[in-house]
Design a protein around this motif. Structure first.
Motif, PDB file in Angstrom:
ATOM      1  N   ARG A 332       0.855  -1.182   0.000  1.00 27.02           N
ATOM      2  CA  ARG A 332       0.000   0.000   0.000  1.00 27.02           C
ATOM      3  C   ARG A 332       0.899   1.242   0.000  1.00 27.02           C
ATOM      4  NH1 ARG A 332      -5.124   0.891   1.762  1.00 27.02           N
ATOM      5  NH2 ARG A 332      -5.189  -1.074   2.925  1.00 27.02           N
ATOM      6  N   ASN A 368      -5.926  -4.077   5.793  1.00 23.50           N
ATOM      7  CA  ASN A 368      -5.132  -4.411   4.598  1.00 23.50           C
ATOM      8  C   ASN A 368      -5.624  -5.682   3.907  1.00 23.50           C
ATOM      9  OD1 ASN A 368      -3.334  -2.229   5.300  1.00 23.50           O
ATOM     10  ND2 ASN A 368      -2.360  -3.626   6.753  1.00 23.50           N
ATOM     11  N   ALA A 401      -3.248  -3.994  -1.533  1.00 18.44           N
ATOM     12  CA  ALA A 401      -4.054  -3.873  -0.321  1.00 18.44           C
ATOM     13  C   ALA A 401      -5.290  -3.032  -0.599  1.00 18.44           C
ATOM     14  CB  ALA A 401      -3.233  -3.256   0.802  1.00 18.44           C
TER      15      ALA A 401
END
Length: 562
Positions: A332, A368, A401
């Motif tokens: 991410r 996530n 994510a």
């Protein structure tokens, strides 16, 4: 003529009675010793009918041996008794001619050290490789006989295998970081009645591709419970992302089970996780993931509470693989992140020999969540993919994510045993999952990820499994349906949920010896066979992404167990 007729008649009678007379000459002999192997002098040994009525009684000699002569062929039980020992009983002894039955006498303290426990999850699928962390070893049990005494029961000799090994050669496609030919070596050893050890190595022959290894240990503590530890490592040099190459993961999971009588059981543990990209990359994630569960058992009902921060993997057919103990990782905003969360549930279940029902109410927080997609990259590619996803060039798959979310819901399950040792299981769940709406225009990769959002959705599943009579084919088929725009599962923390969409597992014994101790099996695993649940997106650079809960994949190969 009359004399000849009488002589022939007498000869026929003699011939007819000879087999019966020979059959009465069967014997039952054996040795009675203690757990250290010392012969027991003067122990009482009884020969019993299947209804446990005594036929004959003898005493062991100075060398611990006994003998029953003139025993008719049939099925019997043999019981040995000695001072300061629990009686030992061997049932289902088939006597034909000369039968040897060796019995071991144990003290109550010794029995408590290796008395087996129930498996941690009675709903989990089990096969012939029942290793330490999924089920207790097959050991003799304590039982009360109708005539009163407490005895140690064993069906046959050799119920404590010291070493078991399996060699597997498989080929697979459609899995993140695990495509191509794979060689797997597993060994299980039982150094004592209360300890078990399992080791496994999985690698691609002739290459530096993904390698996994794990080591599991379990110590039974009798009535008190058990302790267990698992160490797992995965090295995936072909994975790229966040400006670095090579993904390395390691996890160490420990837990302890505590039992207070037959009514209460609790398990507590934690998993320490380390994951990094490349040896020189600062992009590393470290986490501690605790979990706890407790159960109160009634006559046929159980009330459970469970708290966990570990999200179980989708592919439950390979519970003894290292990847099953490694939480999923993704990227991410250029940083490596770990899929985890907080799950709490209260459940009730009721089971009989033929059926069972269960209801679970849960509250989850997911951090996530992994979004997985297959991709056909355009020349040059989208630079956002390199910084916001892990990419496996061998399989053409990537992981990124999604946004975190919270949910509350429930799951209901019913199962029933069918004729021929087959089982059917039905499940329904309701809770939040991430959905990705369809798009008719090209989008940048960041906009595709931003389109994911949580929404309440139902889940229906049916699972059938069993063994075909005559062929010995073991099979497991399941179908799990969710709305087609969902890209993460409903009830993601469910430990025994079916995999998404249509899946089929087959295992066909080709050759076996010594009651299955040595066997050669053909294996076939098909996931998402109908290619359902795919969400297509075209990126601004012309690349195509196909997101799905579970990608279509297959695995096939041979397994030799010895």
């Amino acid at each position: 003529m009359r004399r000849l007729h009488l002589a022939l008649f007498a000869a026929l009678i003699g011939l007819g009675t000879a087999p019966a007379f020979a059959a009465t000459q069967a014997t039952v002999t054996g040795l009675v010793s203690d757990s250290a192997g010392i012969p027991q002098i003067g122990a009482v040994v009884e020969l019993l009918r299947p209804d446990m009525t005594v036929i004959a009684t003898v005493y062991t000699t100075s060398k611990g041996r006994f003998s029953f002569s003139s025993v008719l062929p049939g099925k019997y039980a043999v019981k040995a008794m000695g001072t300061s020992f629990l009686p030992s009983l061997r049932e289902n002894v088939r006597v034909r001619t000369s039968t040897v039955v060796n019995l071991t006498l144990n003290t109550l303290y010794e029995v408590m050290q290796w008395l087996p426990a129930e498996p941690r999850d009675g709903n989990s699928k089990q096969d012939d490789w029942k290793w330490t962390l999924r089920s207790a070893a097959n050991r003799p049990l304590l039982r009360w006989l109708e005539d009163g005494p407490l005895v140690v029961v064993s069906e046959k000799a050799g119920v404590h295998p010291k070493l078991k090994a399996r060699l597997m050669a498989t080929g697979q496609a459609g899995t993140f970081g695990e495509n191509g030919e794979r060689i797997t070596v597993e060994t299980e050893t039982t150094p004592s009645n209360s300890r078990e050890l399992l080791a496994r190595v999985d690698f691609a022959p002739g290459s530096d591709a993904n390698m996994e290894s794990m080591l599991g240990f379990r110590q039974e503590l009798g009535y008190a419970g058990s302790v267990q530890s698992v160490a797992a490592v995965a090295i995936r040099p072909e994975i790229e992302g966040a400006g670095a190459g090579g993904l390395e993961e390691a996890a160490f999971r420990t837990s302890e089970t505590i039992r207070l009588g037959d009514e209460f059981e609790a398990e507590a543990g934690a998993e320490q996780v380390v994951a990094g990209l490349g040896r020189k990359s600062p992009n590393t994630v470290v986490a501690a993931l605790p979990y706890f569960s407790s159960a109160w058992h009634g006559d046929a009902s159980t009330l459970r509470y469970r708290m966990t921060t570990i999200v179980p993997g989708l592919r439950s057919d390979n519970e003894d693989r290292a990847s099953a103990f490694l939480p999923a990782v993704s990227v991410r905003d250029g940083n490596l992140v770990l899929e985890h969360g907080l799950h709490q549930e209260i459940g009730w279940e009721r089971k009989t020999d033929a059926s069972g029902v269960a209801v679970v109410f849960f509250a989850d927080r997911m951090d996530n969540p992994v979004l997985e997609a297959t991709t056909h990259m355009a020349p040059g590619g989208d630079p956002q993919i390199a910084s916001s996803a892990l990419f496996d060039r061998a399989s053409g798959m990537l992981r990124s994510a999604g946004p975190g979310f919270s949910t509350a819901g429930f799951m209901a399950t019913a199962e029933h045993r069918l004729p021929g040792d087959n089982h059917v299981r039905l499940s329904f769940a309701n809770g939040n999952a991430l959905v990705m709406p369809a798009s008719r225009r090209p989008l940048p990769f960041s906009a595709v990820l931003a389109s994911a959002r949580p929404r309440r959705a139902p889940m229906y599943s049916i699972s059938l499994s069993g063994t075909l009579e005559g062929t010995g084919t073991r099979w497991h088929a399941s179908y799990r349906w969710q709305p087609e725009d969902t890209v993460t599962p409903v009830a993601a923390f469910a430990s025994d949920a079916s995999q998404p969409f249509f899946n089929l597992h087959l295992r066909q014994p080709v050759n076996s010896h010594h009651e299955g101790a040595r066997s050669l099996d053909v294996m076939l695993d098909l996931h998402n066979l109908l290619a359902e649940g795919f969400r297509p997106y075209v990126l601004s650079d012309g690349s195509l992404l196909m997101f799905a809960q579970d990608q279509r994949s297959f695995s096939a190969g041979l397994a030799f167990t010895f």
